[in-house]
Structures are given as structure tokens and as C-alpha cells.
Design an enzyme around this catalytic site. Structure first.
Site, mmCIF file in Angstrom:
data_model
loop_
_atom_site.group_PDB
_atom_site.id
_atom_site.type_symbol
_atom_site.label_atom_id
_atom_site.label_comp_id
_atom_site.label_asym_id
_atom_site.label_seq_id
_atom_site.Cartn_x
_atom_site.Cartn_y
_atom_site.Cartn_z
ATOM 1 N N TYR A 11 0.804 -1.224 0.000
ATOM 2 C CA TYR A 11 0.000 0.000 0.000
ATOM 3 C C TYR A 11 0.838 1.275 0.000
ATOM 4 O O TYR A 11 0.291 2.361 0.056
ATOM 5 C CB TYR A 11 -0.938 0.007 1.216
ATOM 6 C CG TYR A 11 -0.218 -0.169 2.536
ATOM 7 C CD1 TYR A 11 0.311 0.931 3.203
ATOM 8 C CD2 TYR A 11 -0.045 -1.415 3.102
ATOM 9 C CE1 TYR A 11 0.986 0.779 4.411
ATOM 10 C CE2 TYR A 11 0.611 -1.579 4.300
ATOM 11 C CZ TYR A 11 1.132 -0.474 4.954
ATOM 12 O OH TYR A 11 1.799 -0.637 6.143
ATOM 13 N N GLY A 12 2.136 1.156 -0.092
ATOM 14 C CA GLY A 12 3.004 2.341 -0.051
ATOM 15 C C GLY A 12 4.059 2.277 -1.141
ATOM 16 O O GLY A 12 3.751 2.143 -2.325
ATOM 17 N N THR A 13 5.317 2.341 -0.748
ATOM 18 C CA THR A 13 6.431 2.392 -1.694
ATOM 19 C C THR A 13 6.625 1.096 -2.472
ATOM 20 O O THR A 13 7.339 1.082 -3.472
ATOM 21 C CB THR A 13 7.736 2.746 -0.973
ATOM 22 O OG1 THR A 13 8.006 1.747 0.019
ATOM 23 C CG2 THR A 13 7.658 4.123 -0.319
ATOM 24 N N LEU A 14 5.966 0.013 -2.045
ATOM 25 C CA LEU A 14 6.062 -1.265 -2.759
ATOM 26 C C LEU A 14 4.981 -1.434 -3.820
ATOM 27 O O LEU A 14 5.002 -2.401 -4.581
ATOM 28 C CB LEU A 14 5.986 -2.434 -1.766
ATOM 29 C CG LEU A 14 7.232 -2.638 -0.914
ATOM 30 C CD1 LEU A 14 6.929 -3.540 0.275
ATOM 31 C CD2 LEU A 14 8.371 -3.218 -1.756
ATOM 32 N N GLU A 82 11.346 -4.009 5.653
ATOM 33 C CA GLU A 82 10.413 -3.504 6.672
ATOM 34 C C GLU A 82 10.972 -3.640 8.087
ATOM 35 O O GLU A 82 10.290 -3.306 9.055
ATOM 36 C CB GLU A 82 9.067 -4.234 6.561
ATOM 37 C CG GLU A 82 8.430 -4.157 5.184
ATOM 38 C CD GLU A 82 8.017 -2.762 4.746
ATOM 39 O OE1 GLU A 82 8.327 -1.759 5.423
ATOM 40 O OE2 GLU A 82 7.345 -2.663 3.709
#
Length: 139
Positions: A11-14, A82
């Protein structure tokens, strides 16, 4: 204990188009599709978001299915990115199996999601900036 080979909810930088998508998922995926995680909301982090578990919330992202031969290396690489170590109280994120809903047909799929660890989540709920709509646009 064997870790189940679940797809990943990102849901972000990935997310596809995000700065870490290609370095981590490039050439390692079988499918990538829009999806949503229910029971969570998004908060701003330092250049990336945190999903925080909260009833009634929705986080928009993507369901990414790895090719089987890349799965173990990919899981280890994502845990390292992470900074997730099972059982470590210093974790910023926890990797948890969650139900994720595919946008295309509304089916539910079990997937790994990295959500804010309890101490981080408590801090964000108190002092964080919530991302309205639960969608962190690729930047």
C-alpha cells in the site's frame, strides 16, 4: 513452523510504480491487481505510510502474487526492508496474514500485510496524521 506462501498486500512504496516495487518485485511476480484491506487505516510516515488496524477502515493498495521460485527470497527481502523480525518488540511493522478484497471481483484472499507494530500504532493514533480515503498515491 512453515510460513504460508501467501500473496502480499502492498500500500506504499512497494505498490506498482512506487520506488521499491521494481527493485523487490521486478521479474518475481505472477500477478499484480488493485485490492483493499479492510479493518485498517493509513497514517503518514517519514516518506512512507503505515497501515494501522482499526475496525471500519479501508486501505487501498495492490495484491501482489510472487512466482513460486522467488517466494522465499522475496519474503526474506521484504522482511529486511520492513525491518521485521518475528517477536522483536523493536519492530516498526508486523507481518500479519489478513483478508484482502480484490477490486476486480470482490473475492477475498488471504495475504501478508505489513502493519504498524503496536507501539508505533499507539503513537500514530495519538499524534499521527491520518491519510483520508486510505489511499497513499505512488510518489
Amino acid at each position: 513452523m512453515d510460513t504460508p506462501r501467501l500473496p502480499f498486500f502492498v500500500y506504499g512504496t512497494l505498490r506498482p510504480g512506487g520506488r521499491y516495487h521494481r527493485p523487490f518485485f521486478g521479474g518475481r511476480t505472477r500477478a499484480e491487481e488493485p485490492a483493499r484491506l479492510t479493518g485498517a487505516v493509513l497514517y503518514e510516515g517519514p516518506g512512507y505510510p503505515y497501515a494501522v488496524e482499526e475496525p471500519g477502515g479501508v486501505v487501498r493498495g495492490d495484491l501482489v502474487t510472487a512466482v513460486p521460485e522467488a517466494y522465499d527470497d522475496l519474503l526474506a527481502a521484504l522482511d529486511l526492508l520492513e525491518e521485521y523480525v518475528p517477536g522483536d518488540p523493536r519492530n516498526l511493522y508486523e507481518r500479519v496474514a489478513k483478508n484482502v478484497v480484490r477490486d476486480r471481483d470482490g473475492t477475498t484472499v488471504r495475504a501478508w500485510a505489513y502493519v504498524a507494530a503496536p507501539t508505533v500504532a499507539a503513537r500514530l493514533r495519538t499524534r499521527g496524521t491520518r491519510i483520508e480515503g486510505g489511499d497513499w498515491p505512488v510518489r
